[in-house]
Write an enzyme that holds these catalytic residues in place. Structure first.
Site, PDB file in Angstrom:
ATOM      1  N   GLU A   1      11.065  -8.576  -2.760  1.00 47.61           N
ATOM      2  CA  GLU A   1      11.572  -7.222  -2.143  1.00 47.61           C
ATOM      3  C   GLU A   1      10.812  -7.057  -0.851  1.00 47.61           C
ATOM      4  O   GLU A   1       9.634  -6.535  -0.590  1.00 47.61           O
ATOM      5  CB  GLU A   1      11.033  -6.014  -3.140  1.00 47.61           C
ATOM      6  CG  GLU A   1      11.983  -4.746  -2.703  1.00 47.61           C
ATOM      7  CD  GLU A   1      11.012  -3.748  -1.976  1.00 47.61           C
ATOM      8  OE1 GLU A   1      11.522  -3.571  -0.570  1.00 47.61           O
ATOM      9  OE2 GLU A   1      10.448  -3.149  -2.659  1.00 47.61           O
TER      10      GLU A   1
ATOM     11  N   GLU B   1      11.185  -2.370  12.062  1.00 46.72           N
ATOM     12  CA  GLU B   1      10.995  -1.348  10.993  1.00 46.72           C
ATOM     13  C   GLU B   1      10.037  -0.324  11.639  1.00 46.72           C
ATOM     14  O   GLU B   1       8.857  -0.935  12.092  1.00 46.72           O
ATOM     15  CB  GLU B   1      10.586  -1.786   9.765  1.00 46.72           C
ATOM     16  CG  GLU B   1      11.627  -2.132   8.875  1.00 46.72           C
ATOM     17  CD  GLU B   1      10.910  -2.486   7.437  1.00 46.72           C
ATOM     18  OE1 GLU B   1      11.265  -1.682   6.292  1.00 46.72           O
ATOM     19  OE2 GLU B   1      10.162  -3.530   7.278  1.00 46.72           O
TER      20      GLU B   1
ATOM     21  N   LYS C   1      -2.266  -8.664  -7.588  1.00 47.36           N
ATOM     22  CA  LYS C   1      -3.218  -8.418  -6.525  1.00 47.36           C
ATOM     23  C   LYS C   1      -2.475  -7.198  -5.495  1.00 47.36           C
ATOM     24  O   LYS C   1      -1.732  -7.505  -4.923  1.00 47.36           O
ATOM     25  CB  LYS C   1      -3.059  -9.622  -5.471  1.00 47.36           C
ATOM     26  CG  LYS C   1      -4.298  -9.853  -4.527  1.00 47.36           C
ATOM     27  CD  LYS C   1      -3.994  -8.856  -3.152  1.00 47.36           C
ATOM     28  CE  LYS C   1      -5.100  -8.893  -2.296  1.00 47.36           C
ATOM     29  NZ  LYS C   1      -4.785  -7.843  -0.981  1.00 47.36           N
ATOM     30  N   PRO C   2      -3.123  -6.026  -5.955  1.00 51.83           N
ATOM     31  CA  PRO C   2      -2.891  -5.032  -5.132  1.00 51.83           C
ATOM     32  C   PRO C   2      -3.262  -4.831  -3.511  1.00 51.83           C
ATOM     33  O   PRO C   2      -4.020  -5.774  -3.210  1.00 51.83           O
ATOM     34  CB  PRO C   2      -3.467  -3.806  -5.832  1.00 51.83           C
ATOM     35  CG  PRO C   2      -4.543  -4.142  -6.393  1.00 51.83           C
ATOM     36  CD  PRO C   2      -4.399  -5.784  -6.718  1.00 51.83           C
TER      37      PRO C   2
ATOM     38  N   TRP D   1       1.126  -1.204   0.038  1.00 51.67           N
ATOM     39  CA  TRP D   1      -0.012  -0.038   0.154  1.00 51.67           C
ATOM     40  C   TRP D   1       0.876   1.352  -0.159  1.00 51.67           C
ATOM     41  O   TRP D   1       0.327   2.384  -0.084  1.00 51.67           O
ATOM     42  CB  TRP D   1      -0.843   0.015   1.437  1.00 51.67           C
ATOM     43  CG  TRP D   1      -0.199  -0.345   2.500  1.00 51.67           C
ATOM     44  CD1 TRP D   1      -0.277  -1.671   3.065  1.00 51.67           C
ATOM     45  CD2 TRP D   1       0.654   0.477   3.170  1.00 51.67           C
ATOM     46  NE1 TRP D   1       0.556  -1.515   4.428  1.00 51.67           N
ATOM     47  CE2 TRP D   1       1.124  -0.259   4.568  1.00 51.67           C
ATOM     48  CE3 TRP D   1       0.878   1.861   3.102  1.00 51.67           C
ATOM     49  CZ2 TRP D   1       1.867   0.434   5.302  1.00 51.67           C
ATOM     50  CZ3 TRP D   1       1.903   2.533   4.055  1.00 51.67           C
ATOM     51  CH2 TRP D   1       2.366   1.628   5.350  1.00 51.67           C
TER      52      TRP D   1
ATOM     53  N   CYS E   1      10.023   0.930   2.594  1.00 52.41           N
ATOM     54  CA  CYS E   1      10.930  -0.171   2.897  1.00 52.41           C
ATOM     55  C   CYS E   1      12.313   0.491   2.965  1.00 52.41           C
ATOM     56  O   CYS E   1      13.199  -0.054   3.543  1.00 52.41           O
ATOM     57  CB  CYS E   1      10.729  -1.067   2.020  1.00 52.41           C
ATOM     58  SG  CYS E   1      10.929  -0.852   0.171  1.00 52.41           S
TER      59      CYS E   1
ATOM     60  N   GLY F   1       6.864  -6.694   0.108  1.00 52.30           N
ATOM     61  CA  GLY F   1       6.081  -6.725   1.359  1.00 52.30           C
ATOM     62  C   GLY F   1       7.008  -7.145   2.280  1.00 52.30           C
ATOM     63  O   GLY F   1       8.307  -7.038   2.401  1.00 52.30           O
ATOM     64  N   SER F   2       6.479  -7.585   3.726  1.00 51.56           N
ATOM     65  CA  SER F   2       7.213  -8.218   4.662  1.00 51.56           C
ATOM     66  C   SER F   2       7.761  -9.551   4.457  1.00 51.56           C
ATOM     67  O   SER F   2       7.635 -10.318   3.641  1.00 51.56           O
ATOM     68  CB  SER F   2       6.316  -8.274   6.081  1.00 51.56           C
ATOM     69  OG  SER F   2       5.413  -9.401   5.878  1.00 51.56           O
TER      70      SER F   2
END
Length: 475
Positions: A250, A379, A174-175, A150, A284, A228-229
């Site tokens: 990533e 993070e 898939k956003p 997001w 990130c 993402g994570s």
């Protein structure tokens, strides 16, 4: 923004509606922007099949044709820059000036890969005898599935879809359920630009687990890309293993930002402001652990405090806003918990942690952060600067590298020998030297260790969607 506002998944060049819906909310007001339909199993399978059909056609097209389509997509995105930026600010929250910058950045990937489409060169290999000719050439890998986050709802999409199309691959995206509207707008513009029907499909869903499982288990999907994570990335890698999919990941980061005592301190603080507070710290590659050499600690803190306390928090549509809201209430709760833990363990707060209401978080500095504090290891994904003091170069290098992540790192120094030593010693995929904003479509973006696999952007980004075929011919 209504001309680019859609509420259904986009499959095979058409919008696909279902009876189940969910709300896309404005993080600034916490009010619903609109209800969108939630994809069902049949829709996921339909998208995969549409992408497979498109790939059969797309892989037969020539590179110049694909390049021209991508250039038309780039032109349409830039033509609708203002509308896309306003849509992004509404669903993601970042200040409009940052959203405009992201649209241009995201469009930059489309333009770059439009050019790179014509550069997927093969090799003529020197033969080992007189009776054979050895060559290799590159072909598109096939149907690609991707999940995007997001925090950059346009750039994270274009830097995956553009190289895939340039290579001759089709895409099922898939956003994030928090920011699906930008992805739909991009898919609509891609269709208008002349994308092969089914080459860019967008699936809207709150059930990321269901969609992810269907995409990863499909034999038709040959490549999976995720931003993402690290935790979710590991799960997706495991799900891709049975079908031996090619993957790009990533993942998480814990970026060090090092200020040596020979640095230009004004430049260092300015660079830190960009590396830390862009998108309210929700990136990130955000500077997460700020290492400052002891002899310049007080100067850095004083200079930084003046800039941080001047930042304006508010709705991203307000021209005066520097920092918009965090994406949702849990994000703010996490920041508050990390700050409370650090203060309880001895960190000194600079700035007023005032309750701003809603998803708004005041920018803060925490001085005296140590490894005993949770904020040192996690993070933050929020506007909080964690300052850690160090004395010598070997010490800070050991501290900077002592994490499982290796995405981005930054340091400020005017000692040329030190610049070479430190840039080579940092165990990170990207290093900013006297610069806090390092992302660029023409350069490879990605990390090492548990920060991911593969690269996006640069000429390397195209190779992620290509397979190399070796041909041995007897003459």
């Amino acid at each position: 923004m209504d001309n680019l506002l859609f509420n259904d998944s986009f499959i095979n060049g058409e919008f696909y509606s279902t009876e189940k819906h969910f709300s896309v909310d404005d993080p600034a007001t916490q009010q619903s922007i609109m209800m969108v339909s939630d994809i069902d199993d049949d829709g996921v399978h339909k998208a995969i099949n549409a992408a497979h059909g498109a790939f059969i056609k797309l892989k037969a097209t020539n590179a110049t044709t694909r390049s021209n389509v991508l250039m038309r997509w780039f032109e349409l995105v830039m033509q609708h820059k203002q509308t896309l930026a306003e849509l992004m600010t509404k669903e993601q929250g970042k200040p409009l000036k940052e959203a405009l910058g992201e649209v241009e950045y995201g469009a930059g990937f489309i333009k770059w890969f439009a050019e790179q489409a014509k550069r997927s060169y093969g090799d003529v290999i020197p033969a080992t005898d007189d009776n054979h000719r050895l060559t290799s050439f590159k072909q598109p890998i096939g149907v690609v599935a991707g999940i995007t986050p997001w925090n950059f709802p346009i750039a994270m999409v274009t830097r995956k879809v553009a190289p895939a199309y340039a290579a001759g691959c089709s895409f099922v995206l898939k956003p994030s359920e928090h920011t699906p509207l930008c992805a739909l707008a991009l898919a609509y513009l891609a269709d208008q630009a002349g994308f092969e029907k089914g080459a860019f499909n967008v699936l809207l869903s709150e059930n990321a687990k269901m969609v992810g499982e269907l995409l990863t288990e499909s034999e038709l999907v040959r490549k999976f890309t995720f931003t993402g994570s690290t935790g979710v990335g590991k799960q997706l890698l495991a799900q891709c293993a049975p079908t031996i999919k090619r993957t790009s990941m990533e993942l998480g980061g814990n970026a060090p930002f090092i200020i040596f005592d020979n640095a230009d301190l004004d430049e260092a603080v300015t660079g830190l402001m960009g590396a830390k507070f862009r998108n309210g710290g929700q990136t990130c590659v955000a500077a997460n652990r700020i290492f400052v050499q002891r002899s310049v600690l007080d100067q850095v803190v004083d200079k930084l405090a003046k800039k941080v306390t001047a930042l304006k928090v508010g709705n991203g549509l307000d021209d005066a806003t520097d920092i918009g809201p965090l994406i949702y209430p849990k994000a703010k709760q996490k920041v508050q918990e990390l700050v409370a833990d650090a203060k309880a363990k001895g960190a000194v707060q600079i700035g007023d942690n005032v309750e701003l209401g809603g998803n708004y978080q005041a920018p803060l500095i925490l001085n005296g952060v140590t490894a005993e504090m949770d904020i040192y290891h996690q993070e933050v994904f929020g506007p909080v600067v964690s300052i850690i003091v160090f004395d010598e170069e070997p010490e800070v290098l050991a501290l900077a590298n002592d994490v499982p992540y290796g995405l981005a790192a930054y340091f400020y120094s005017q000692d040329l020998k030190q610049i070479y030593r430190v840039s080579e010693a940092l165990e990170y995929g990207m290093v900013g030297i006297n610069e806090g904003l390092i992302s660029n479509p023409v350069a490879p973006f990605g990390g090492v260790k548990q920060s991911g696999l593969g690269r996006e952007g640069g000429h390397q980004g195209l190779d992620e969607y290509l397979e190399e075929k070796y041909v041995c011919m007897k003459i």
